[in-house]
Design a protein around this motif. Structure first.
Motif, PDB file in Angstrom:
ATOM      1  N   LYS A  79     -31.254 -85.221  -9.657  1.00 42.40           N
ATOM      2  CA  LYS A  79     -30.604 -85.981 -10.735  1.00 42.40           C
ATOM      3  C   LYS A  79     -31.083 -87.424 -10.771  1.00 42.40           C
ATOM      4  O   LYS A  79     -31.371 -87.971 -11.825  1.00 42.40           O
ATOM      5  CB  LYS A  79     -29.084 -85.985 -10.545  1.00 42.40           C
ATOM      6  CG  LYS A  79     -28.356 -84.867 -11.173  1.00 42.40           C
ATOM      7  CD  LYS A  79     -26.856 -85.108 -11.023  1.00 42.40           C
ATOM      8  CE  LYS A  79     -26.076 -83.863 -11.306  1.00 42.40           C
ATOM      9  NZ  LYS A  79     -24.645 -84.060 -11.065  1.00 42.40           N
ATOM     10  N   GLU A  80     -31.133 -88.053  -9.580  1.00 42.53           N
ATOM     11  CA  GLU A  80     -31.445 -89.479  -9.518  1.00 42.53           C
ATOM     12  C   GLU A  80     -32.941 -89.782  -9.564  1.00 42.53           C
ATOM     13  O   GLU A  80     -33.337 -90.803 -10.107  1.00 42.53           O
ATOM     14  CB  GLU A  80     -30.839 -90.079  -8.246  1.00 42.53           C
ATOM     15  CG  GLU A  80     -29.323 -90.111  -8.273  1.00 42.53           C
ATOM     16  CD  GLU A  80     -28.722 -90.648  -6.993  1.00 42.53           C
ATOM     17  OE1 GLU A  80     -29.474 -91.062  -6.086  1.00 42.53           O
ATOM     18  OE2 GLU A  80     -27.486 -90.659  -6.889  1.00 42.53           O
ATOM     19  N   GLU A  81     -33.754 -88.922  -8.966  1.00 45.74           N
ATOM     20  CA  GLU A  81     -35.179 -89.240  -8.848  1.00 45.74           C
ATOM     21  C   GLU A  81     -36.118 -88.212  -9.464  1.00 45.74           C
ATOM     22  O   GLU A  81     -37.321 -88.424  -9.507  1.00 45.74           O
ATOM     23  CB  GLU A  81     -35.545 -89.417  -7.365  1.00 45.74           C
ATOM     24  CG  GLU A  81     -34.789 -90.545  -6.682  1.00 45.74           C
ATOM     25  CD  GLU A  81     -35.191 -90.677  -5.230  1.00 45.74           C
ATOM     26  OE1 GLU A  81     -36.400 -90.795  -4.960  1.00 45.74           O
ATOM     27  OE2 GLU A  81     -34.296 -90.642  -4.363  1.00 45.74           O
ATOM     28  N   GLY A  82     -35.602 -87.072  -9.875  1.00 49.57           N
ATOM     29  CA  GLY A  82     -36.435 -86.031 -10.457  1.00 49.57           C
ATOM     30  C   GLY A  82     -36.861 -85.010  -9.411  1.00 49.57           C
ATOM     31  O   GLY A  82     -36.782 -85.257  -8.206  1.00 49.57           O
ATOM     32  N   PRO A  83     -37.334 -83.850  -9.867  1.00 54.69           N
ATOM     33  CA  PRO A  83     -37.671 -82.763  -8.950  1.00 54.69           C
ATOM     34  C   PRO A  83     -38.830 -83.072  -7.989  1.00 54.69           C
ATOM     35  O   PRO A  83     -38.869 -82.554  -6.884  1.00 54.69           O
ATOM     36  CB  PRO A  83     -38.019 -81.593  -9.870  1.00 54.69           C
ATOM     37  CG  PRO A  83     -38.236 -82.177 -11.212  1.00 54.69           C
ATOM     38  CD  PRO A  83     -37.511 -83.469 -11.260  1.00 54.69           C
ATOM     39  N   THR A  84     -39.742 -83.935  -8.403  1.00 59.85           N
ATOM     40  CA  THR A  84     -40.860 -84.252  -7.501  1.00 59.85           C
ATOM     41  C   THR A  84     -40.406 -85.022  -6.261  1.00 59.85           C
ATOM     42  O   THR A  84     -41.102 -85.023  -5.249  1.00 59.85           O
ATOM     43  CB  THR A  84     -41.960 -85.056  -8.232  1.00 59.85           C
ATOM     44  OG1 THR A  84     -41.381 -86.248  -8.755  1.00 59.85           O
ATOM     45  CG2 THR A  84     -42.587 -84.242  -9.348  1.00 59.85           C
ATOM     46  N   ALA A  85     -39.232 -85.629  -6.319  1.00 63.48           N
ATOM     47  CA  ALA A  85     -38.714 -86.363  -5.164  1.00 63.48           C
ATOM     48  C   ALA A  85     -38.457 -85.434  -3.980  1.00 63.48           C
ATOM     49  O   ALA A  85     -38.430 -85.882  -2.836  1.00 63.48           O
ATOM     50  CB  ALA A  85     -37.446 -87.110  -5.536  1.00 63.48           C
ATOM     51  N   LEU A  86     -38.257 -84.146  -4.265  1.00 62.84           N
ATOM     52  CA  LEU A  86     -38.049 -83.185  -3.183  1.00 62.84           C
ATOM     53  C   LEU A  86     -39.300 -83.026  -2.314  1.00 62.84           C
ATOM     54  O   LEU A  86     -39.219 -82.519  -1.201  1.00 62.84           O
ATOM     55  CB  LEU A  86     -37.634 -81.822  -3.747  1.00 62.84           C
ATOM     56  CG  LEU A  86     -36.293 -81.786  -4.475  1.00 62.84           C
ATOM     57  CD1 LEU A  86     -36.086 -80.429  -5.124  1.00 62.84           C
ATOM     58  CD2 LEU A  86     -35.153 -82.097  -3.506  1.00 62.84           C
ATOM     59  N   TYR A  87     -40.430 -83.456  -2.824  1.00 65.68           N
ATOM     60  CA  TYR A  87     -41.695 -83.296  -2.101  1.00 65.68           C
ATOM     61  C   TYR A  87     -42.268 -84.615  -1.596  1.00 65.68           C
ATOM     62  O   TYR A  87     -43.423 -84.670  -1.189  1.00 65.68           O
ATOM     63  CB  TYR A  87     -42.711 -82.570  -2.995  1.00 65.68           C
ATOM     64  CG  TYR A  87     -42.216 -81.190  -3.350  1.00 65.68           C
ATOM     65  CD1 TYR A  87     -42.392 -80.138  -2.467  1.00 65.68           C
ATOM     66  CD2 TYR A  87     -41.537 -80.963  -4.541  1.00 65.68           C
ATOM     67  CE1 TYR A  87     -41.914 -78.872  -2.770  1.00 65.68           C
ATOM     68  CE2 TYR A  87     -41.053 -79.701  -4.846  1.00 65.68           C
ATOM     69  CZ  TYR A  87     -41.249 -78.665  -3.961  1.00 65.68           C
ATOM     70  OH  TYR A  87     -40.763 -77.419  -4.259  1.00 65.68           O
ATOM     71  N   LYS A  88     -41.461 -85.664  -1.611  1.00 68.59           N
ATOM     72  CA  LYS A  88     -41.929 -86.952  -1.082  1.00 68.59           C
ATOM     73  C   LYS A  88     -42.289 -86.767   0.387  1.00 68.59           C
ATOM     74  O   LYS A  88     -41.519 -86.212   1.156  1.00 68.59           O
ATOM     75  CB  LYS A  88     -40.847 -88.032  -1.201  1.00 68.59           C
ATOM     76  CG  LYS A  88     -40.594 -88.513  -2.587  1.00 68.59           C
ATOM     77  CD  LYS A  88     -39.703 -89.748  -2.626  1.00 68.59           C
ATOM     78  CE  LYS A  88     -38.376 -89.530  -1.968  1.00 68.59           C
ATOM     79  NZ  LYS A  88     -37.427 -90.630  -2.181  1.00 68.59           N
ATOM     80  N   GLY A  89     -43.454 -87.238   0.768  1.00 70.37           N
ATOM     81  CA  GLY A  89     -43.858 -87.179   2.165  1.00 70.37           C
ATOM     82  C   GLY A  89     -44.419 -85.851   2.614  1.00 70.37           C
ATOM     83  O   GLY A  89     -44.632 -85.638   3.803  1.00 70.37           O
ATOM     84  N   ILE A  90     -44.706 -84.948   1.675  1.00 69.85           N
ATOM     85  CA  ILE A  90     -45.188 -83.630   2.079  1.00 69.85           C
ATOM     86  C   ILE A  90     -46.601 -83.686   2.668  1.00 69.85           C
ATOM     87  O   ILE A  90     -46.900 -82.988   3.623  1.00 69.85           O
ATOM     88  CB  ILE A  90     -45.107 -82.601   0.918  1.00 69.85           C
ATOM     89  CG1 ILE A  90     -45.270 -81.184   1.487  1.00 69.85           C
ATOM     90  CG2 ILE A  90     -46.121 -82.901  -0.161  1.00 69.85           C
ATOM     91  CD1 ILE A  90     -44.911 -80.087   0.522  1.00 69.85           C
ATOM     92  N   VAL A  91     -47.456 -84.540   2.121  1.00 64.72           N
ATOM     93  CA  VAL A  91     -48.833 -84.620   2.646  1.00 64.72           C
ATOM     94  C   VAL A  91     -48.853 -85.163   4.073  1.00 64.72           C
ATOM     95  O   VAL A  91     -49.454 -84.540   4.955  1.00 64.72           O
ATOM     96  CB  VAL A  91     -49.743 -85.422   1.691  1.00 64.72           C
ATOM     97  CG1 VAL A  91     -51.117 -85.656   2.314  1.00 64.72           C
ATOM     98  CG2 VAL A  91     -49.888 -84.694   0.364  1.00 64.72           C
ATOM     99  N   PRO A  92     -48.191 -86.296   4.358  1.00 66.31           N
ATOM    100  CA  PRO A  92     -48.185 -86.730   5.755  1.00 66.31           C
ATOM    101  C   PRO A  92     -47.489 -85.741   6.693  1.00 66.31           C
ATOM    102  O   PRO A  92     -47.862 -85.624   7.855  1.00 66.31           O
ATOM    103  CB  PRO A  92     -47.467 -88.078   5.740  1.00 66.31           C
ATOM    104  CG  PRO A  92     -46.938 -88.275   4.386  1.00 66.31           C
ATOM    105  CD  PRO A  92     -47.579 -87.283   3.479  1.00 66.31           C
ATOM    106  N   THR A  93     -46.522 -85.002   6.167  1.00 65.28           N
ATOM    107  CA  THR A  93     -45.856 -83.993   7.001  1.00 65.28           C
ATOM    108  C   THR A  93     -46.831 -82.891   7.385  1.00 65.28           C
ATOM    109  O   THR A  93     -46.894 -82.480   8.547  1.00 65.28           O
ATOM    110  CB  THR A  93     -44.640 -83.387   6.259  1.00 65.28           C
ATOM    111  OG1 THR A  93     -43.723 -84.433   5.961  1.00 65.28           O
ATOM    112  CG2 THR A  93     -43.960 -82.319   7.083  1.00 65.28           C
ATOM    113  N   MET A  94     -47.611 -82.410   6.424  1.00 72.68           N
ATOM    114  CA  MET A  94     -48.586 -81.356   6.722  1.00 72.68           C
ATOM    115  C   MET A  94     -49.663 -81.861   7.674  1.00 72.68           C
ATOM    116  O   MET A  94     -50.046 -81.163   8.618  1.00 72.68           O
ATOM    117  CB  MET A  94     -49.203 -80.822   5.428  1.00 72.68           C
ATOM    118  CG  MET A  94     -48.205 -80.046   4.588  1.00 72.68           C
ATOM    119  SD  MET A  94     -48.907 -79.203   3.143  1.00 72.68           S
ATOM    120  CE  MET A  94     -49.778 -80.492   2.301  1.00 72.68           C
TER     121      MET A  94
END
Length: 135
Positions: free
Chosen positions: A6-21
């Protein structure tokens, strides 16, 4: 998750995915490489082909510290990227891995990239010791 979308949009669920991988890949590579190195050196030194479970445990504990020590800067970046709130129309504070690494080191000093390492080691080293003892 609903609030984030709601606050940041659906792409916010994937913030930090590249450094995590990247972090996980580097951690696994460092962990298994360190374990094999420790194991082979111990075999070479002892002249025995097979190590005792307690020797596997010590090599596992050692290897459990190598991965996190190597990848802690990526863990710091991952956490910061995930925690930042993206405001529509404003550029994010951390926009890429390299930019974040550089900004953190410049503003807080290079040691800031290893913040949180001690608790990670206290959690991961015993777990890896047990895992490799039973492996």
């Amino acid at each position: 998750a609903v609030t984030i979308v709601k606050e940041e949009g659906p792409t916010a669920l994937y913030k930090g995915i590249v450094p995590t991988m990247l972090r996980q890949g580097i951690n696994t590579a460092g962990n298994f490489t360190a374990f094999q190195f420790c194991k082979s050196k111990w075999q070479e030194y002892s002249g025995k082909e097979e190590l005792a479970p307690w020797q596997h445990m010590l090599c596992g504990g050692f290897s459990g510290g190598v991965g996190p020590t190597i990848n802690n800067p990526l863990d710091v970046v991952k956490t910061r990227m995930q925690k930042q709130v993206i405001v529509h129309g404003k550029p994010p504070r951390y926009s890429s891995i390299m930019q974040a690494l550089s900004l953190i080191a410049r503003e807080e000093g290079i040691a800031a990239l290893w913040k949180g390492l001690t608790p990670r080691l206290m959690r991961l080293m015993p777990g890896q010791a047990i895992t490799f003892m039973t492996y």
